[in-house]
Design a protein around this motif. Structure first.
Motif, PDB file in Angstrom:
ATOM      1  N   ASN A   1      86.587  16.412  66.895  1.00  0.00           N
ATOM      2  CA  ASN A   1      86.947  16.654  68.287  1.00  0.00           C
ATOM      3  C   ASN A   1      85.637  16.884  69.041  1.00  0.00           C
ATOM      4  O   ASN A   1      84.945  17.872  68.793  1.00  0.00           O
ATOM      5  N   LEU A   2      85.279  15.994  69.935  1.00  0.00           N
ATOM      6  CA  LEU A   2      83.990  16.064  70.629  1.00  0.00           C
ATOM      7  C   LEU A   2      83.826  17.372  71.393  1.00  0.00           C
ATOM      8  O   LEU A   2      82.777  18.013  71.333  1.00  0.00           O
ATOM      9  N   GLU A   3      84.861  17.784  72.109  1.00  0.00           N
ATOM     10  CA  GLU A   3      84.779  19.023  72.886  1.00  0.00           C
ATOM     11  C   GLU A   3      84.519  20.228  71.967  1.00  0.00           C
ATOM     12  O   GLU A   3      83.690  21.080  72.264  1.00  0.00           O
ATOM     13  N   GLU A   4      85.206  20.259  70.838  1.00  0.00           N
ATOM     14  CA  GLU A   4      85.010  21.344  69.877  1.00  0.00           C
ATOM     15  C   GLU A   4      83.586  21.329  69.314  1.00  0.00           C
ATOM     16  O   GLU A   4      82.946  22.374  69.190  1.00  0.00           O
ATOM     17  N   GLN A   5      83.070  20.148  68.996  1.00  0.00           N
ATOM     18  CA  GLN A   5      81.713  20.031  68.458  1.00  0.00           C
ATOM     19  C   GLN A   5      80.670  20.469  69.496  1.00  0.00           C
ATOM     20  O   GLN A   5      79.699  21.138  69.154  1.00  0.00           O
ATOM     21  N   MET A   6      80.890  20.109  70.752  1.00  0.00           N
ATOM     22  CA  MET A   6      79.957  20.513  71.807  1.00  0.00           C
ATOM     23  C   MET A   6      79.986  22.032  72.009  1.00  0.00           C
ATOM     24  O   MET A   6      78.946  22.651  72.234  1.00  0.00           O
ATOM     25  N   ASN A   7      81.169  22.636  71.911  1.00  0.00           N
ATOM     26  CA  ASN A   7      81.275  24.093  72.002  1.00  0.00           C
ATOM     27  C   ASN A   7      80.553  24.762  70.831  1.00  0.00           C
ATOM     28  O   ASN A   7      79.860  25.758  71.018  1.00  0.00           O
ATOM     29  N   LEU A   8      80.726  24.216  69.622  1.00  0.00           N
ATOM     30  CA  LEU A   8      80.030  24.752  68.450  1.00  0.00           C
ATOM     31  C   LEU A   8      78.513  24.639  68.619  1.00  0.00           C
ATOM     32  O   LEU A   8      77.765  25.541  68.249  1.00  0.00           O
ATOM     33  N   MET A   9      78.069  23.525  69.197  1.00  0.00           N
ATOM     34  CA  MET A   9      76.640  23.319  69.403  1.00  0.00           C
ATOM     35  C   MET A   9      76.082  24.344  70.398  1.00  0.00           C
ATOM     36  O   MET A   9      75.012  24.914  70.172  1.00  0.00           O
ATOM     37  N   ALA A  10      76.804  24.597  71.479  1.00  0.00           N
ATOM     38  CA  ALA A  10      76.352  25.582  72.472  1.00  0.00           C
ATOM     39  C   ALA A  10      76.323  26.985  71.862  1.00  0.00           C
ATOM     40  O   ALA A  10      75.357  27.734  72.058  1.00  0.00           O
TER      41      ALA A  10
END
Length: 129
Positions: A91-100
């Motif tokens: 899930n791209l949104e989830e991965q971006m949140n994890l990255m932040a």
């Protein structure tokens, strides 16, 4: 103070190495977002740090690899089906949140290391600057 300081540095170093490993896993997940059937990887090294296991090492197969943190027990595969029809569960949104979140974690650990270094410099200069 030296022994506690050294232990603190080791824990902070392992924290940063774990965050680097997590960043690599997140990037790997994102790069496979369009790969049919790909199952994302997860990294959880905080539990090992909480248990006092501060010497977490990544297995490297080439001397040019970054010597990061997290052993095989820190990296797991998420075999859940996900929402995509092709079986991919990234899930791209989830991965971006994890990255932040991971970036904030890494910045906090880096700030703590900088504070410890400043404290050592101050002590070594006899409080003169």
């Amino acid at each position: 103070m030296g022994t506690d300081m050294d232990r603190t540095f080791k824990i902070l170093e392992s924290s940063i190495n774990g965050a680097v490993a997590r960043q690599k896993i997140i990037a790997h997940n994102i790069s496979n977002i369009n790969t049919p059937g790909f199952k994302q990887f997860l990294v959880n090294f905080e539990e090992q740090l909480a248990n006092g296991e501060s010497a977490l090492k990544l297995k490297t197969t080439n001397p040019k690899h970054l010597n990061g943190s997290a052993d095989a027990s820190c990296i797991t595969r998420d075999n859940s089906p996900g929402l995509q029809l092709d079986g991919n569960n990234v899930n791209l949104e989830e991965q971006m949140n994890l990255m932040a979140k991971n970036e904030i974690y890494m910045n906090a650990a880096t700030n703590q290391i900088n504070k410890k270094i400043s404290m050592k410099k101050y002590v070594l200069s006899d409080g003169k600057g």
